[in-house]
Design a protein around this motif. Structure first.
Motif, PDB file in Angstrom:
ATOM      1  N   GLY A 170      30.971  40.971  35.400  1.00 19.53           N
ATOM      2  CA  GLY A 170      30.111  39.889  35.863  1.00 19.53           C
ATOM      3  C   GLY A 170      30.595  39.282  37.163  1.00 19.53           C
ATOM      4  O   GLY A 170      30.134  39.625  38.240  1.00 19.53           O
ATOM      5  N   HIS A 171      31.546  38.381  37.076  1.00 21.52           N
ATOM      6  CA  HIS A 171      32.098  37.700  38.238  1.00 21.52           C
ATOM      7  C   HIS A 171      32.841  38.679  39.145  1.00 21.52           C
ATOM      8  O   HIS A 171      32.754  38.609  40.374  1.00 21.52           O
ATOM      9  N   SER A 172      33.580  39.573  38.545  1.00 18.96           N
ATOM     10  CA  SER A 172      34.257  40.682  39.219  1.00 18.96           C
ATOM     11  C   SER A 172      34.157  41.875  38.277  1.00 18.96           C
ATOM     12  O   SER A 172      34.102  41.700  37.062  1.00 18.96           O
ATOM     13  N   ARG A 173      34.130  43.073  38.818  1.00 23.81           N
ATOM     14  CA  ARG A 173      33.769  44.232  37.994  1.00 23.81           C
ATOM     15  C   ARG A 173      34.696  44.422  36.796  1.00 23.81           C
ATOM     16  O   ARG A 173      34.252  44.775  35.701  1.00 23.81           O
ATOM     17  N   ALA A 205      24.864  30.542  35.237  1.00 24.16           N
ATOM     18  CA  ALA A 205      25.652  31.544  35.953  1.00 24.16           C
ATOM     19  C   ALA A 205      26.395  30.925  37.130  1.00 24.16           C
ATOM     20  O   ALA A 205      25.892  30.010  37.794  1.00 24.16           O
ATOM     21  N   PHE A 206      27.578  31.445  37.390  1.00 26.71           N
ATOM     22  CA  PHE A 206      28.375  31.057  38.553  1.00 26.71           C
ATOM     23  C   PHE A 206      27.898  31.858  39.760  1.00 26.71           C
ATOM     24  O   PHE A 206      27.562  33.040  39.629  1.00 26.71           O
ATOM     25  N   PRO A 207      27.879  31.262  40.958  1.00 27.64           N
ATOM     26  CA  PRO A 207      27.275  31.953  42.109  1.00 27.64           C
ATOM     27  C   PRO A 207      28.015  33.193  42.602  1.00 27.64           C
ATOM     28  O   PRO A 207      27.394  34.071  43.195  1.00 27.64           O
ATOM     29  N   ILE A 208      29.335  33.282  42.418  1.00 27.10           N
ATOM     30  CA  ILE A 208      30.060  34.487  42.831  1.00 27.10           C
ATOM     31  C   ILE A 208      29.944  35.498  41.702  1.00 27.10           C
ATOM     32  O   ILE A 208      30.581  35.363  40.657  1.00 27.10           O
ATOM     33  N   VAL A 209      29.117  36.520  41.912  1.00 27.82           N
ATOM     34  CA  VAL A 209      28.786  37.438  40.821  1.00 27.82           C
ATOM     35  C   VAL A 209      28.474  38.815  41.385  1.00 27.82           C
ATOM     36  O   VAL A 209      27.798  38.942  42.411  1.00 27.82           O
ATOM     37  N   VAL A 210      28.988  39.840  40.715  1.00 24.03           N
ATOM     38  CA  VAL A 210      28.667  41.212  41.103  1.00 24.03           C
ATOM     39  C   VAL A 210      27.634  41.821  40.163  1.00 24.03           C
ATOM     40  O   VAL A 210      26.876  42.703  40.541  1.00 24.03           O
ATOM     41  N   ASP A 211      27.573  41.324  38.903  1.00 21.03           N
ATOM     42  CA  ASP A 211      26.593  41.813  37.934  1.00 21.03           C
ATOM     43  C   ASP A 211      26.169  40.640  37.063  1.00 21.03           C
ATOM     44  O   ASP A 211      26.910  40.196  36.185  1.00 21.03           O
ATOM     45  N   LEU A 212      24.982  40.117  37.317  1.00 18.15           N
ATOM     46  CA  LEU A 212      24.528  38.912  36.632  1.00 18.15           C
ATOM     47  C   LEU A 212      24.331  39.148  35.138  1.00 18.15           C
ATOM     48  O   LEU A 212      24.639  38.284  34.312  1.00 18.15           O
ATOM     49  N   GLN A 213      23.834  40.317  34.757  1.00 17.98           N
ATOM     50  CA  GLN A 213      23.642  40.581  33.327  1.00 17.98           C
ATOM     51  C   GLN A 213      24.978  40.599  32.599  1.00 17.98           C
ATOM     52  O   GLN A 213      25.110  40.027  31.505  1.00 17.98           O
ATOM     53  N   ASP A 214      25.981  41.241  33.184  1.00 14.71           N
ATOM     54  CA  ASP A 214      27.308  41.247  32.565  1.00 14.71           C
ATOM     55  C   ASP A 214      27.845  39.825  32.413  1.00 14.71           C
ATOM     56  O   ASP A 214      28.475  39.493  31.404  1.00 14.71           O
ATOM     57  N   MET A 215      27.619  38.998  33.425  1.00  9.83           N
ATOM     58  CA  MET A 215      28.092  37.619  33.337  1.00  9.83           C
ATOM     59  C   MET A 215      27.414  36.891  32.184  1.00  9.83           C
ATOM     60  O   MET A 215      28.076  36.225  31.368  1.00  9.83           O
ATOM     61  N   MET A 216      26.095  37.013  32.082  1.00  9.18           N
ATOM     62  CA  MET A 216      25.369  36.315  31.027  1.00  9.18           C
ATOM     63  C   MET A 216      25.717  36.868  29.646  1.00  9.18           C
ATOM     64  O   MET A 216      25.900  36.109  28.691  1.00  9.18           O
ATOM     65  N   ASP A 217      25.806  38.186  29.522  1.00  6.38           N
ATOM     66  CA  ASP A 217      26.206  38.787  28.246  1.00  6.38           C
ATOM     67  C   ASP A 217      27.635  38.401  27.877  1.00  6.38           C
ATOM     68  O   ASP A 217      27.984  38.301  26.690  1.00  6.38           O
ATOM     69  N   GLY A 218      28.462  38.169  28.892  1.00 11.64           N
ATOM     70  CA  GLY A 218      29.857  37.800  28.653  1.00 11.64           C
ATOM     71  C   GLY A 218      30.007  36.489  27.921  1.00 11.64           C
ATOM     72  O   GLY A 218      30.962  36.291  27.163  1.00 11.64           O
ATOM     73  N   PHE A 219      29.055  35.566  28.096  1.00 11.17           N
ATOM     74  CA  PHE A 219      29.124  34.293  27.376  1.00 11.17           C
ATOM     75  C   PHE A 219      29.063  34.535  25.858  1.00 11.17           C
ATOM     76  O   PHE A 219      29.774  33.896  25.084  1.00 11.17           O
ATOM     77  N   LYS A 220      28.223  35.472  25.443  1.00 11.95           N
ATOM     78  CA  LYS A 220      28.149  35.818  24.023  1.00 11.95           C
ATOM     79  C   LYS A 220      29.456  36.455  23.551  1.00 11.95           C
ATOM     80  O   LYS A 220      29.913  36.215  22.431  1.00 11.95           O
ATOM     81  N   THR A 221      30.047  37.273  24.400  1.00  5.99           N
ATOM     82  CA  THR A 221      31.311  37.924  24.034  1.00  5.99           C
ATOM     83  C   THR A 221      32.407  36.891  23.819  1.00  5.99           C
ATOM     84  O   THR A 221      33.185  36.978  22.854  1.00  5.99           O
ATOM     85  N   LEU A 222      32.484  35.900  24.688  1.00  7.04           N
ATOM     86  CA  LEU A 222      33.478  34.840  24.517  1.00  7.04           C
ATOM     87  C   LEU A 222      33.309  34.152  23.170  1.00  7.04           C
ATOM     88  O   LEU A 222      34.281  33.897  22.454  1.00  7.04           O
TER      89      LEU A 222
END
Length: 265
Positions: A170-173, A205-222
């Motif tokens: 998300g934020h970084s690969r 979402a945080f503005p520094i992002v390489v993959d927005l879907q990964d970032m959003m899905d990551g919230f569920k993972t946390l």
């Protein structure tokens, strides 16, 4: 098996920020929004694992982002000397998380293969994606690699009993969070998988992002990894210092007993 202590060590902050710097499409984008900078220490008896390194005064000067204290000095109240650190979990290679690798010369690095590929691959041809990285920090990882002091992971892995890493992206690969068994339960150091409580709690979402879907899905993972959402610790939120007790020094907060109150946005 014994549980781990976790210490959040603040070494810098930035107050000249607004909510537009923290959230995409925020309705109140001009309001002030401060950011804290931490490294984290895992301790169990004589075992010590450092999570991220912060950055030094040279990097601070180059980026115009001063630090309150050198991370090495910030660790001193925990009786940690740089030379004694043997293991560092690198959540990702942005300057504020990996800018101090050279300060811990004897440490083995634990990181995701995807992060190394990202930081040394064609994505770095783009100014916007390259901006949070510093070439010298990446070169330090390469030197550590060639001296046999880098361990790569692909996805989820156990570092040691009670400590696991999980690739979020998300934020970084190759951004990874760190899951730690504590007396309060399984605690998750989100690092930049959630800069603030508000990122994961309000799905912003945080503005520094390489993959927005990964970032959003990551919230569920946390949330899946933590025993309770209140045991998710964001990477840069000043609220951390309000809900966790002060530890060995005023700039250090003890996380493993759990927060002293619920987090309300």
């Amino acid at each position: 098996m014994n549980d781990w202590e976790i210490h959040a060590v603040k070494y810098a902050d930035r107050n000249a920020r607004t909510r537009r710097d923290s959230f995409i499409l925020d309705d109140n984008h001009d309001a002030p929004h401060a950011m804290d900078y931490f490294v984290w220490v895992l301790k169990r008896g004589n075992e010590v694992i450092l999570v991220d390194t912060g950055y030094d005064s040279d990097e601070a000067a180059a980026r115009g982002r001063p630090i309150a204290m050198d991370p090495r000095e910030a660790l001193r109240p925990l009786d940690i000397t740089p030379e004694a650190v043997t293991d560092i979990i690198v959540t990702h290679l942005h300057y504020d998380h990996a800018g101090g690798l050279h300060m811990f010369p004897n440490a083995k690095l634990h990181m995701q293969s995807a992060e190394m590929a990202f930081a040394t691959g064609p994505c770095m041809c783009h100014d916007h994606l390259r901006a949070p990285f510093t070439a010298g920090h990446i070169c330090e990882v390469v030197k550590r690699l060639y001296s046999g002091k880098v361990v790569f992971y692909d996805g989820e892995a156990e570092i040691i009993d009670g400590v696991t890493v999980h690739c979020i992206g998300g934020h970084s690969r190759g951004l990874q969070c760190v899951r730690v068994r504590t007396e309060a339960g399984w605690m998750v150091l989100a690092s930049d998988a959630s800069h603030y409580y508000e990122n994961f709690m309000a799905r912003k979402a945080f503005p520094i992002v390489v993959d927005l879907q990964d970032m959003m899905d990551g919230f569920k993972t946390l949330e899946r990894l933590a025993s309770h959402p209140r045991l998710i610790v964001p990477g840069h939120d000043p609220l951390v210092r309000e809900v966790f007790p002060v530890g060995a020094a005023p700039h250090i907060h003890r996380l493993d007993p759990g927060p002293t109150r619920d987090i309300k946005l």
